[in-house]
Design a protein around this motif. Structure first.
Motif, PDB file in Angstrom:
ATOM      1  N   UNK A  50      -1.252  -6.928  21.308  1.00  0.00           N
ATOM      2  CA  UNK A  50      -1.104  -7.159  19.880  1.00  0.00           C
ATOM      3  C   UNK A  50      -2.062  -6.240  19.140  1.00  0.00           C
ATOM      4  N   UNK A  51      -1.698  -5.852  17.933  1.00  0.00           N
ATOM      5  CA  UNK A  51      -2.578  -5.026  17.102  1.00  0.00           C
ATOM      6  C   UNK A  51      -3.564  -5.929  16.379  1.00  0.00           C
ATOM      7  N   UNK A  52      -4.850  -5.748  16.605  1.00  0.00           N
ATOM      8  CA  UNK A  52      -5.826  -6.595  15.929  1.00  0.00           C
ATOM      9  C   UNK A  52      -5.925  -6.240  14.445  1.00  0.00           C
ATOM     10  N   UNK A  53      -6.197  -7.252  13.631  1.00  0.00           N
ATOM     11  CA  UNK A  53      -6.296  -7.046  12.188  1.00  0.00           C
ATOM     12  C   UNK A  53      -7.724  -7.226  11.672  1.00  0.00           C
ATOM     13  N   UNK A  54      -8.642  -7.625  12.555  1.00  0.00           N
ATOM     14  CA  UNK A  54     -10.027  -7.868  12.147  1.00  0.00           C
ATOM     15  C   UNK A  54     -10.968  -7.288  13.191  1.00  0.00           C
ATOM     16  N   UNK A  55     -12.233  -7.222  12.843  1.00  0.00           N
ATOM     17  CA  UNK A  55     -13.238  -6.767  13.808  1.00  0.00           C
ATOM     18  C   UNK A  55     -13.269  -7.716  14.995  1.00  0.00           C
ATOM     19  N   UNK A  56     -13.182  -9.021  14.750  1.00  0.00           N
ATOM     20  CA  UNK A  56     -13.158  -9.978  15.868  1.00  0.00           C
ATOM     21  C   UNK A  56     -11.930  -9.763  16.725  1.00  0.00           C
ATOM     22  N   UNK A  57     -10.807  -9.390  16.109  1.00  0.00           N
ATOM     23  CA  UNK A  57      -9.599  -9.080  16.861  1.00  0.00           C
ATOM     24  C   UNK A  57      -9.794  -7.878  17.765  1.00  0.00           C
ATOM     25  N   UNK A  58     -10.502  -6.865  17.266  1.00  0.00           N
ATOM     26  CA  UNK A  58     -10.815  -5.689  18.084  1.00  0.00           C
ATOM     27  C   UNK A  58     -11.704  -6.097  19.252  1.00  0.00           C
ATOM     28  N   UNK A  59     -12.676  -6.962  18.998  1.00  0.00           N
ATOM     29  CA  UNK A  59     -13.561  -7.438  20.069  1.00  0.00           C
ATOM     30  C   UNK A  59     -12.772  -8.203  21.126  1.00  0.00           C
ATOM     31  N   UNK A  60     -11.856  -9.050  20.680  1.00  0.00           N
ATOM     32  CA  UNK A  60     -11.030  -9.809  21.617  1.00  0.00           C
ATOM     33  C   UNK A  60     -10.176  -8.869  22.455  1.00  0.00           C
ATOM     34  N   UNK A  61      -9.589  -7.860  21.829  1.00  0.00           N
ATOM     35  CA  UNK A  61      -8.764  -6.888  22.549  1.00  0.00           C
ATOM     36  C   UNK A  61      -9.614  -6.086  23.543  1.00  0.00           C
ATOM     37  N   UNK A  62     -10.823  -5.723  23.141  1.00  0.00           N
ATOM     38  CA  UNK A  62     -11.720  -4.991  24.038  1.00  0.00           C
ATOM     39  C   UNK A  62     -12.061  -5.840  25.258  1.00  0.00           C
ATOM     40  N   UNK A  63     -12.364  -7.115  25.033  1.00  0.00           N
ATOM     41  CA  UNK A  63     -12.655  -8.035  26.131  1.00  0.00           C
ATOM     42  C   UNK A  63     -11.453  -8.137  27.062  1.00  0.00           C
ATOM     43  N   UNK A  64     -10.274  -8.283  26.483  1.00  0.00           N
ATOM     44  CA  UNK A  64      -9.051  -8.412  27.269  1.00  0.00           C
ATOM     45  C   UNK A  64      -8.805  -7.164  28.122  1.00  0.00           C
ATOM     46  N   UNK A  65      -8.882  -5.993  27.519  1.00  0.00           N
ATOM     47  CA  UNK A  65      -8.653  -4.756  28.274  1.00  0.00           C
ATOM     48  C   UNK A  65      -9.712  -4.613  29.367  1.00  0.00           C
ATOM     49  N   UNK A  66     -10.959  -4.903  29.034  1.00  0.00           N
ATOM     50  CA  UNK A  66     -12.014  -4.852  30.047  1.00  0.00           C
ATOM     51  C   UNK A  66     -11.721  -5.784  31.205  1.00  0.00           C
ATOM     52  N   UNK A  67     -11.220  -6.967  30.894  1.00  0.00           N
ATOM     53  CA  UNK A  67     -10.879  -7.944  31.941  1.00  0.00           C
ATOM     54  C   UNK A  67      -9.726  -7.444  32.808  1.00  0.00           C
ATOM     55  N   UNK A  68      -8.701  -6.868  32.174  1.00  0.00           N
ATOM     56  CA  UNK A  68      -7.528  -6.399  32.919  1.00  0.00           C
ATOM     57  C   UNK A  68      -7.856  -5.253  33.873  1.00  0.00           C
ATOM     58  N   UNK A  69      -8.872  -4.464  33.537  1.00  0.00           N
ATOM     59  CA  UNK A  69      -9.206  -3.308  34.378  1.00  0.00           C
ATOM     60  C   UNK A  69     -10.487  -3.513  35.182  1.00  0.00           C
ATOM     61  N   UNK A  70     -11.081  -4.720  35.093  1.00  0.00           N
ATOM     62  CA  UNK A  70     -12.270  -5.017  35.890  1.00  0.00           C
ATOM     63  C   UNK A  70     -13.550  -4.430  35.334  1.00  0.00           C
ATOM     64  N   UNK A  71     -13.605  -4.227  34.028  1.00  0.00           N
ATOM     65  CA  UNK A  71     -14.796  -3.664  33.376  1.00  0.00           C
ATOM     66  C   UNK A  71     -15.330  -4.644  32.331  1.00  0.00           C
ATOM     67  N   UNK A  72     -15.554  -5.876  32.763  1.00  0.00           N
ATOM     68  CA  UNK A  72     -15.950  -6.939  31.836  1.00  0.00           C
ATOM     69  C   UNK A  72     -17.301  -6.682  31.188  1.00  0.00           C
ATOM     70  N   UNK A  73     -18.289  -6.312  31.962  1.00  0.00           N
ATOM     71  CA  UNK A  73     -19.619  -6.106  31.387  1.00  0.00           C
ATOM     72  C   UNK A  73     -19.622  -4.902  30.445  1.00  0.00           C
ATOM     73  N   UNK A  74     -18.916  -3.847  30.794  1.00  0.00           N
ATOM     74  CA  UNK A  74     -18.827  -2.694  29.890  1.00  0.00           C
ATOM     75  C   UNK A  74     -18.128  -3.068  28.596  1.00  0.00           C
TER      76      UNK A  74
END
Length: 172
Positions: free
Chosen positions: A120-144
Motif C-alpha cells: 500500500x502507498x503510505x500517506x503519512x510519516x508513520x505509514x512510511x515507518x510501517x512500510x519500512x518495518x514491513x519491507x525489513x521484515x520481509x527481507x530479514x533486515x529488521x534491525x536495519x
C-alpha cells in the motif's frame, strides 16, 4: 507493538514470515530472499536503506537515481502493468509491487510460482515507518529497518522543531 513501531528485535526476524498484502492475500516468504525485484521506486529506496540492495536483481526505470541501480535489469512498469515474463525470467524469490500493479499481473506472477507482495502507498510519516518495518521484515533486515525509522523520526522531529521556532505549521 515494538515491531509495528519499527523496533523489532533480530529474534523476531526469523523465517518463514507471513503477512497480508494490499490485495488481501496472505503472502509467505519462506527464507530470506536472495533475488528481489521491486516494481516501486519507494520500495527500492527502502531496500537500499535497510541494506538489501545487493539482493535486488531488477527494478523500474524510476529507481535509477539509486547508486548501482543502473546495473540492474530494468523492468518497465507503466499503467499498472509489467512484463510478467521478464520478471519470471529474473527468477526472483520476492517481488515487491506497488498497489497500482494490476491484480491480473499479480495473479499471473503468483500462478507462475513467484512470491509477490503488493504494498500500500503510505500517506503519512508513520505509514512510511510501517512500510519500512514491513519491507525489513520481509527481507530479514529488521534491525536495519528499525534504525532507518529512528533516523527518519529524528529528522522529522528536527524539521518540526525548526518550524516551531519559526512559527510555521509543519505537519509530519
Amino acid at each position: 507493538l515494538p515491531e509495528r513501531l519499527g523496533g523489532a528485535s533480530a529474534d523476531a526476524c526469523g523465517f518463514p514470515v507471513t503477512r497480508t498484502d494490499a490485495t488481501g492475500a496472505e503472502v509467505t516468504v519462506s527464507a530470506p530472499p536472495e533475488r528481489i525485484v521491486t516494481l516501486s521506486p519507494s520500495a527500492a529506496q527502502t531496500l537500499w536503506e535497510v541494506g538489501a540492495r545487493d539482493r535486488v536483481v531488477g527494478t523500474t526505470e524510476f529507481a535509477t537515481y539509486l547508486a548501482g541501480a543502473e546495473d540492474l535489469e530494468r523492468v518497465p512498469a507503466r499503467d499498472g502493468s509489467v512484463n510478467a515474463e521478464q520478471i519470471i525470467g529474473l527468477d526472483p524469490d520476492l517481488v515487491l509491487a506497488p498497489g497500482t500493479i494490476s491484480e491480473g499481473t499479480v495473479e499471473t506472477l503468483r500462478d507462475a510460482g513467484v512470491t509477490v507482495f503488493a504494498l500500500e502507498a503510505p500517506a503519512t510519516v508513520e505509514g512510511v515507518a510501517t512500510k519500512t518495518t514491513l519491507i525489513g521484515r520481509l527481507v530479514g533486515e529488521c534491525e536495519s529497518a528499525a534504525e532507518t525509522n529512528r533516523w527518519m523520526r529524528r529528522n522529522v522531529a528536527a524539521v518540526e522543531r525548526a518550524g516551531d521556532r519559526r512559527g510555521l505549521d509543519v505537519e509530519a
